[in-house]
Design an enzyme around this catalytic site. Structure first.
Site, PDB file in Angstrom:
ATOM      1  N   GLU A 195       0.831  -1.207   0.000  1.00 20.40           N
ATOM      2  CA  GLU A 195       0.000   0.000   0.000  1.00 20.40           C
ATOM      3  C   GLU A 195       0.867   1.259   0.000  1.00 20.40           C
ATOM      4  O   GLU A 195       1.834   1.362   0.751  1.00 20.40           O
ATOM      5  CB  GLU A 195      -0.898  -0.031   1.247  1.00 20.40           C
ATOM      6  CG  GLU A 195      -1.931   1.064   1.318  1.00 20.40           C
ATOM      7  CD  GLU A 195      -2.873   0.891   2.504  1.00 20.40           C
ATOM      8  OE1 GLU A 195      -3.892   1.591   2.540  1.00 20.40           O
ATOM      9  OE2 GLU A 195      -2.578   0.056   3.387  1.00 20.40           O
ATOM     10  N   LYS A 229      -9.269   3.284  -2.657  1.00 22.80           N
ATOM     11  CA  LYS A 229      -9.626   2.503  -1.475  1.00 22.80           C
ATOM     12  C   LYS A 229     -11.034   2.867  -1.018  1.00 22.80           C
ATOM     13  O   LYS A 229     -11.390   4.046  -0.941  1.00 22.80           O
ATOM     14  CB  LYS A 229      -8.607   2.761  -0.362  1.00 22.80           C
ATOM     15  CG  LYS A 229      -8.700   1.812   0.827  1.00 22.80           C
ATOM     16  CD  LYS A 229      -7.510   2.017   1.755  1.00 22.80           C
ATOM     17  CE  LYS A 229      -7.493   1.024   2.913  1.00 22.80           C
ATOM     18  NZ  LYS A 229      -6.307   1.199   3.777  1.00 22.80           N
ATOM     19  N   CYS A 280      -5.743  -3.322   1.823  1.00 23.03           N
ATOM     20  CA  CYS A 280      -5.504  -3.424   3.264  1.00 23.03           C
ATOM     21  C   CYS A 280      -6.774  -3.644   4.071  1.00 23.03           C
ATOM     22  O   CYS A 280      -7.319  -4.738   4.088  1.00 23.03           O
ATOM     23  CB  CYS A 280      -4.738  -2.190   3.761  1.00 23.03           C
ATOM     24  SG  CYS A 280      -3.930  -2.452   5.365  1.00 23.03           S
ATOM     25  N   SER A 301      21.067  -1.040  33.822  1.00 22.38           N
ATOM     26  CA  SER A 301      20.916  -0.995  35.280  1.00 22.38           C
ATOM     27  C   SER A 301      21.089  -2.339  35.958  1.00 22.38           C
ATOM     28  O   SER A 301      21.191  -2.399  37.177  1.00 22.38           O
ATOM     29  CB  SER A 301      19.525  -0.452  35.619  1.00 22.38           C
ATOM     30  OG  SER A 301      18.520  -1.389  35.250  1.00 22.38           O
TER      31      SER A 301
END
Length: 693
Positions: free
Chosen positions: A45, A114, A175, A356
């Site tokens: 896309e 789309k 999509c 750490s």
């Protein structure tokens, strides 16, 4: 007979607004597709400009440059004799659409906009695009003159149509249309379309890869047909990682599977399939008595065949078993690929991490090490792009990485920033892990810097604050913790900028953060402390998942130092030690466990729960471990912490998106950052309904 078709789909690592790079990757994918005999090539896309352009979609420059790239594609010899399906934004009647442009031999066949836009999670497509709201309707689109000069066309079809070649019929989805309850492939299949295509920009979330696979399987199980799915891959400039997974399916079976995590910029997937298999499947199971009730799709006739009349002996692809990664593997691979994209594209020479000795910073360190493993493997697999990138990053044109620990030594610096409140246990755990992954490790004491800051305050105000353990108030105690945390951030950036300079080497280092998603939910970190960094690979991952990930790394990478890190209670080590031992733990400070926080986070974001509805759900799910009054107390405590600290999310380090309940401000989570922290009405509902006083 001419019934077998070879189709190609791809995953491309496109970068927003990198028109040169995006063009070259598109051309390379077409070249590979043709070399494998494909007559149709599908791309991701918005591949021409990159999916993540965001408000750049408003700019006329973006539209102009997309057409310039399209012109270059039309003119290229690589695009001849193959139907090319590319993605770009197109403005039609002054309305901006997210489109597919299908072309063949310098002629545009169709521009397909789309129809169903993604407007949830990290997606904001309605901000930039309009949906095409006219099913099975086609209009004329007037081409820009630069395209007319190449194609000889003045107008081309624009809308919801399908392509009819000499041998089959092909229709597009884009999509989110696959996820929609009224997916176009259903109507297209009923109208005789045999090949469905989907160009996607679907990003990675933990435990979600199966959704796409199941949807594609379902689409072709219900309707029959061939489904070709393309996806973006890589980091295109934001917090998201697009994870590839291109695939091709027929009649409910996956026949070709792309990789989910890869350092390859261009991955092409091809499959040869028999159209008669689709027709037989539909004839027996799907369509004998069905009538199509809607207006038929307009068919764009194409004088071209996807099959070859001499294909009798051409083998077809068989079904494959999809192999899914475990969540631990996803954490190891997804953020590592994201870090590599960020490093190679940022122009920096490596990473620096305040280490750490706890689970969070150890997880960030292991992800960097996993990145080094992937880079070495890619070079071993003769990936020339990765080799070129790593040589540029380390400023050595002859370098060839072979050992991940040696590469880690070149790219990664870790720094333990201890104070008088730090224990020897955390110091030794950090040192041992650094030795096992091969990072350059620094041991820095911050007491001098902290005392200097407090000395300035004392000189101005005439008072010196004390920890609670030494008789100080809560305000003093918190301020003394915060000054240590913020000094670490300042030192991290100082060393990141000058560490290589001090060694006579070029470049600077990116500072990595290590705050997990649960800490972000409650704001359990100091604003502008060492959680403030350039990027954070674990900011979207829960504490419980990180612990499982570290245990995975023990076996996968032989990092035995992680065992003691996982076993140790989480602590910030910002308050005085008691007899040399840590007296402060994270879960006590937060008032709930990390496991409870993960549940609360999902209810808050995914289930959209406020205080009252969250309480109603938790009194049932936690009934074995908590009384209703205890649940009420935890819910109230969470929402007080959440609302008091929500402002911290406006400054949180950009993090890899991995969880659907992430609190990423103004991106994934659009809630405000200023609250009435009393939640008086909401808490009163809890108390009134269940009579808590």
């Amino acid at each position: 007979m001419g019934r077998k078709v070879t189709l190609a789909t791809c995953s491309l690592n496109q970068w927003a607004l990198d028109f040169d790079g995006n063009l070259q990757r598109i051309l390379k994918s077409i070249e590979i597709a043709k070399s494998r005999g494909a007559k149709y090539r599908l791309g991701p896309e918005l591949e021409i400009c990159g999916y993540g352009c965001a408000d750049h979609f408003y700019e006329s420059d973006t539209l102009l440059h997309c057409f310039q790239v399209l012109k270059a594609l039309l003119e290229s010899s690589e695009t001849q004799d193959i139907i090319c399906d590319v993605g770009m934004p197109v403005m039609h009647h002054n309305v901006r659409y997210n489109c597919r442009v299908l072309f063949l031999n310098k002629k545009i066949l169709l521009i397909r906009p789309k129809m169903h836009l993604a407007n949830y999670g990290n997606n904001r497509e309605f901000r930039w695009f309009s949906p095409w709201s006219k099913p099975r309707h086609v209009e004329e689109y007037f081409l820009p003159r630069m395209i007319q000069d190449v194609t000889g066309q003045v107008t081309v079809p624009f809308g919801d149509a399908v392509l009819s070649t000499k041998d089959t019929c092909l229709g597009s989805e884009i999509c989110a249309e696959l996820w929609n309850p009224r997916s176009p492939h259903v109507d297209m299949g009923l109208d005789g379309v045999e090949i469905f295509t989907n160009s996607s920009a679907s990003y990675h979330e933990l435990r979600k890869a199966d959704q796409r696979v199941n949807l594609v399987r379902s689409a072709t199980t219900k309707s029959g047909g061939i489904y070709v799915f393309a996806n973006q891959k890589g980091c295109d400039g934001d917090r998201l990682y697009y994870d590839g997974c291109a695939m091709i399916a027929i009649n409910g079976d996956i026949v070709a599977q792309g990789t989910q995590f890869s350092l390859d910029d261009v991955e092409v997937l091809t499959a040869t399939l028999d159209l008669e298999d689709v027709r037989s499947y539909r004839g027996e199971r799907c369509h004998p008595h069905m009538e199509y009730e809607h207006k038929p799709y307009e068919r764009i006739k194409v004088d071209f065949s996807l099959s070859d009349c001499k294909d009798t002996f051409l083998p077809t692809h068989r079904a494959v078993d999809w192999v899914f990664h475990t969540p631990e593997e996803e954490i190891s691979l997804g953020p590592a690929c994201w870090l590599w994209d960020y490093l190679r594209r940022s122009g920096q020479a490596g990473f620096l991490l305040p280490l750490s000795g706890g689970v969070d910073s150890a997880s960030s360190a292991c992800i960097v090490y996993s990145m080094c493993v992937l880079v070495c493997q890619a070079v071993q697999d003769r990936n020339e792009q990765v080799l070129e990138d790593v040589r540029r990053v380390v400023s050595d044109a002859s370098y060839r990485p072979e050992d991940p620990r040696e590469l880690c030594n070149r790219l990664f610096t870790t720094c333990y920033m201890g104070s008088e409140n730090s224990s020897e246990d955390t110091r030794s755990r950090a040192r041992e892990l650094a030795a096992q992954i091969g990072s350059n490790h620094l041991n820095v004491n911050i007491d001098m810097a902290v005392k200097g800051m407090l000395g300035i305050f004392s000189m101005v105000m005439g008072k010196l604050p004390n920890f609670r353990a030494n008789g100080g108030s809560s305000r003093e105690n918190l301020a003394l913790q915060n000054v240590q945390a913020r000094v670490r951030m300042i030192l991290a950036y100082l060393f990141a900028q000058l560490y290589l300079w001090a060694q006579g080497k070029p470049g600077g280092l990116l500072v990595l953060g290590s705050a997990n998603v649960d800490e972000s939910l409650t704001g359990y970190f100091t604003k502008y402390d060492c959680s403030s960094a350039d990027i954070n690979p674990i900011g979207g991952v829960s504490k419980m998942d990180l612990k499982r990930f570290l245990l995975y790394c023990v076996d996968q990478f032989q990092l035995s130092a992680l065992k003691s890190i996982v076993a140790a209670p989480p602590t910030a080590e910002l308050e005085p030690l008691t007899d040399g031992q840590v007296s402060q733990t994270d879960e006590v400070d937060m008032g709930m466990t990390y496991s409870e926080l993960s549940v609360i986070g999902k209810l808050r974001k995914i289930s959209k729960c406020g205080p009252y509805s969250m309480f109603c759900k938790l009194i049932h799910s936690w009934r074995e471990s908590c009384s209703p009054s205890q649940v009420a107390a935890k819910v109230k405590h969470f929402f007080r912490m959440y609302s008091v600290n929500r402002h911290k999310m406006t400054t949180v380090t950009p993090s890899y998106h991995a969880e659907s309940y992430g609190p990423d401000d103004n991106r994934f989570d659009l809630r405000p950052f200023l609250y009435n922290v009393l939640w008086s009405w909401q808490f009163r509902c809890i108390d009134h309904e269940f009579h808590f006083k």
